[in-house]
Design an enzyme around this catalytic site. Structure first.
Site, PDB file in Angstrom:
ATOM      1  N   GLY A 199       0.828  -1.074   0.049  1.00 32.12           N
ATOM      2  CA  GLY A 199       0.071  -0.133   0.165  1.00 32.12           C
ATOM      3  C   GLY A 199       1.070   1.241  -0.149  1.00 32.12           C
ATOM      4  N   ARG A 224       4.995 -16.032  -6.586  1.00 34.47           N
ATOM      5  CA  ARG A 224       3.480 -16.829  -6.810  1.00 34.47           C
ATOM      6  C   ARG A 224       2.597 -16.003  -7.741  1.00 34.47           C
ATOM      7  NH1 ARG A 224      -1.664 -17.027  -4.091  1.00 34.47           N
ATOM      8  NH2 ARG A 224      -2.271 -19.229  -3.811  1.00 34.47           N
ATOM      9  N   GLY A 263       6.338  -2.616   3.267  1.00 30.24           N
ATOM     10  CA  GLY A 263       6.019  -3.121   4.412  1.00 30.24           C
ATOM     11  C   GLY A 263       6.535  -4.519   4.539  1.00 30.24           C
ATOM     12  N   ASP A 264       5.869  -5.159   5.560  1.00 31.56           N
ATOM     13  CA  ASP A 264       6.341  -6.687   5.843  1.00 31.56           C
ATOM     14  C   ASP A 264       6.053  -7.397   4.598  1.00 31.56           C
ATOM     15  OD1 ASP A 264       3.524  -6.226   6.196  1.00 31.56           O
ATOM     16  OD2 ASP A 264       3.556  -8.213   7.833  1.00 31.56           O
ATOM     17  N   GLY A 265       4.989  -7.393   3.920  1.00 33.69           N
ATOM     18  CA  GLY A 265       4.814  -8.260   2.803  1.00 33.69           C
ATOM     19  C   GLY A 265       6.026  -8.135   1.498  1.00 33.69           C
ATOM     20  N   THR A 281       4.953   2.181   6.150  1.00 34.05           N
ATOM     21  CA  THR A 281       3.646   1.901   6.335  1.00 34.05           C
ATOM     22  C   THR A 281       2.979   2.898   7.366  1.00 34.05           C
ATOM     23  OG1 THR A 281       2.008   0.381   7.258  1.00 34.05           O
ATOM     24  CG2 THR A 281       4.279  -0.130   7.872  1.00 34.05           C
ATOM     25  N   ASP A 295       0.827   2.037   9.223  1.00 34.81           N
ATOM     26  CA  ASP A 295       0.490   1.308  10.455  1.00 34.81           C
ATOM     27  C   ASP A 295       1.561   1.124  11.461  1.00 34.81           C
ATOM     28  OD1 ASP A 295      -1.687   0.487   8.629  1.00 34.81           O
ATOM     29  OD2 ASP A 295      -0.872  -1.276   8.196  1.00 34.81           O
ATOM     30  N   ASP A 300       3.758  -0.720  12.057  1.00 33.88           N
ATOM     31  CA  ASP A 300       3.605  -2.038  13.148  1.00 33.88           C
ATOM     32  C   ASP A 300       5.020  -2.944  12.482  1.00 33.88           C
ATOM     33  OD1 ASP A 300       3.242  -2.482  10.309  1.00 33.88           O
ATOM     34  OD2 ASP A 300       1.524  -3.724  10.546  1.00 33.88           O
ATOM     35  N   GLY A 358      -4.842   0.794  10.271  1.00 32.32           N
ATOM     36  CA  GLY A 358      -3.756   0.188  11.094  1.00 32.32           C
ATOM     37  C   GLY A 358      -3.561  -1.080  10.998  1.00 32.32           C
ATOM     38  N   ARG A 359      -4.468  -1.624  10.585  1.00 35.44           N
ATOM     39  CA  ARG A 359      -4.548  -3.194  10.177  1.00 35.44           C
ATOM     40  C   ARG A 359      -4.607  -3.872  11.738  1.00 35.44           C
ATOM     41  NH1 ARG A 359      -0.327  -6.560   6.408  1.00 35.44           N
ATOM     42  NH2 ARG A 359       1.186  -5.531   7.819  1.00 35.44           N
ATOM     43  N   ARG A 369      -4.024   7.801   4.039  1.00 38.97           N
ATOM     44  CA  ARG A 369      -2.633   7.478   2.945  1.00 38.97           C
ATOM     45  C   ARG A 369      -2.359   8.572   1.975  1.00 38.97           C
ATOM     46  NH1 ARG A 369      -3.357   1.262   2.094  1.00 38.97           N
ATOM     47  NH2 ARG A 369      -3.123   1.796  -0.133  1.00 38.97           N
TER      48      ARG A 369
HETATM   49  O1  F6P Z   1      -0.949  -1.423   5.746  1.00 39.42           O
HETATM   50  C1  F6P Z   1      -1.655  -0.038   5.333  1.00 39.42           C
HETATM   51  C2  F6P Z   1      -3.246  -0.150   4.958  1.00 39.42           C
HETATM   52  O2  F6P Z   1      -3.601   1.060   4.898  1.00 39.42           O
HETATM   53  C3  F6P Z   1      -3.805  -0.676   6.319  1.00 39.42           C
HETATM   54  O3  F6P Z   1      -4.088   0.254   7.374  1.00 39.42           O
HETATM   55  C4  F6P Z   1      -5.177  -1.086   5.726  1.00 39.42           C
HETATM   56  O4  F6P Z   1      -5.666  -2.093   6.524  1.00 39.42           O
HETATM   57  C5  F6P Z   1      -4.780  -1.567   4.488  1.00 39.42           C
HETATM   58  O5  F6P Z   1      -3.632  -1.195   4.031  1.00 39.42           O
HETATM   59  C6  F6P Z   1      -5.856  -1.289   3.251  1.00 39.42           C
HETATM   60  O6  F6P Z   1      -5.433  -2.087   2.053  1.00 39.42           O
HETATM   61  P1  F6P Z   1      -6.150  -1.662   0.609  1.00 39.42           P
HETATM   62  O7  F6P Z   1      -5.452  -0.196   0.091  1.00 39.42           O
HETATM   63  O8  F6P Z   1      -5.825  -2.781  -0.078  1.00 39.42           O
HETATM   64  O9  F6P Z   1      -7.455  -1.263   0.808  1.00 39.42           O
END
Ligand code: F6P
Length: 364
Positions: free
Chosen positions: A15, A83, A118-120, A141, A143, A145, A186-187, A291
């Site tokens: 993200g 993948r 981020g972590d991914g 991120t 978040d 986190d 914030g996940r 964001r």
């Molecule tokens: O990890 C950042 C974040 O904005 C989280 O806070 C939220 O849960 C997620 O990404 C939303 O993801 P997407 O943009 O795929 O809806």
């Protein structure tokens, strides 16, 4: 003997968040001015590496982007070279195209890949590293986190947006004597809710780390309302859940490293409070506003420091590391360590205790 570094690649994955362009700018400028290194920008995260969408980035290309939100390279939180979904005979099958991705990088002369994510995305970078592509990670991120760094850039900007939203909700809540529930992102971590709640003077803060009881929230808000302060602000993290219950899932995104998209708890909490307290209640789901837009000075600074340090680390021969902030110092840490642990709010920590001492309820 290792080859002299002449060309590096950079991609932004996962993200987006404010401050990504500050990193790209710092990487390109530091590489060019300090070390005479070329930079290749890879578009849309790892998708660009799978589909060969790479372009040179000159210092001119990054001029004027420091204050711009988003990422000039584009990003994706779905594409993973290990993948890759491919349609075969009317069916989707998954293929490991990591070797091909590394070949594409090398064909462009990329000797080391800076992955901002981020972590991914950082986990993918670590795995590409173990396949022979040199990598350096830069954590981002909203978040906040990632345990391996004190802070990620993007968080401060999201916090500023969430706090301003709470400030704005205060005035309308007061005018109408309503309860205002605001759901923030914030996940699985409650950092945005906790800190925006503190900065905005929320009456209740509900976070994933502290399962709540709605009756306790209602009791505390009721005390406030019926003692004369006839409105209330409730900040709910998207990952907050009732004791004994589970998180509210808004959506599942196939092919994403973490397919779960949280959301909906704000409306649930608002509906329950309205019933329990017989008081008009409204919900605001802040969503992706957190964001978007311009990065705060803090995020521009952190992104710039991280980007410049990533290049210095690459030139010094470091590999499979992530840049991080510890105290006041920008340094590196092994990537494997960096992605190993999420950083979550300590339910007994100083921030939670401070909020409690101001009579903010966490619903327990
Ligand atoms: O990890 C950042 C974040 O904005 C989280 O806070 C939220 O849960 C997620 O990404 C939303 O993801 P997407 O943009 O795929 O809806």
């Amino acid at each position: 003997m290792t080859d002299k570094l002449r060309r590096i690649g950079i991609l932004t994955g996962g993200g987006d968040c404010p401050g990504l362009n500050a990193v790209i700018r710092a990487v390109v400028k530091t590489a060019a001015y300090d070390h005479g290194i070329d930079v290749i920008g890879i578009e849309n995260g790892f998708e660009g590496l799978i589909r060969d969408r790479c372009r040179p980035l000159s210092t001119g290309d990054v001029s004027g982007i420091l204050a711009r939100g988003g990422t000039i390279l584009g990003t994706s939180n779905k594409d993973n070279p290990f993948r890759v979904p491919i349609r075969e005979n009317g069916e989707t099958v998954y293929r490991d195209l990591s070797e091909e991705a590394i070949r594409i990088a090398k064909r462009h002369g990329i000797q080391l890949l800076i992955t901002v994510g981020g972590d991914g995305s950082l986990s993918i970078a670590r795995d590409l590293g173990s396949r022979g592509l040199k990598v350096i990670g830069v954590p981002k991120t909203i978040d906040n986190d990632l345990d391996a760094t004190d802070v990620t850039f993007g968080f401060d900007s999201a916090l500023a947006v969430a706090t301003e939203a709470i400030d704005r909700l205060h005035t309308t809540a007061q005018s109408h004597q309503r309860i205002m529930v605001i759901e923030v992102m914030g996940r699985y971590a409650g950092w945005i809710a906790l800190q925006a709640g503190l900065a905005g003077g929320a009456d209740a803060i509900l976070i994933p780390e502290i399962p709540f009881q709605i009756e306790k929230v209602a009791e505390s808000i009721g005390d406030r309302i019926y003692s004369g302060r006839s409105f209330a602000i409730v900040v709910v993290a998207e990952g907050a859940a009732p004791a004994g219950g589970s998180m509210s899932v808004r959506d599942m995104i196939a092919d994403s490293p973490d397919p779960v998209r949280l959301g909906g708890i704000g409306n649930i909490v608002a509906g329950q409070l309205e019933k329990l307290l017989d008081r008009e209640t409204r919900t605001t789901v802040l969503g992706h506003v957190q964001r978007g837009g311009i990065p705060t000075p803090t995020d521009r600074m952190l992104g710039t420091r991280f980007g410049a340090h990533a290049v210095k680390a690459a030139v010094a021969g470091e590999n499979e590391v992530m840049v991080r902030l510890r105290g006041q110092v920008v340094e590196t840490v092994p990537l494997s360590e960096a992605v190993a642990k999420l950083r979550r709010v300590d339910p007994e920590g100083e921030l939670v205790r401070t909020a409690r001492s101001l009579h903010t309820t966490f619903g327990i």
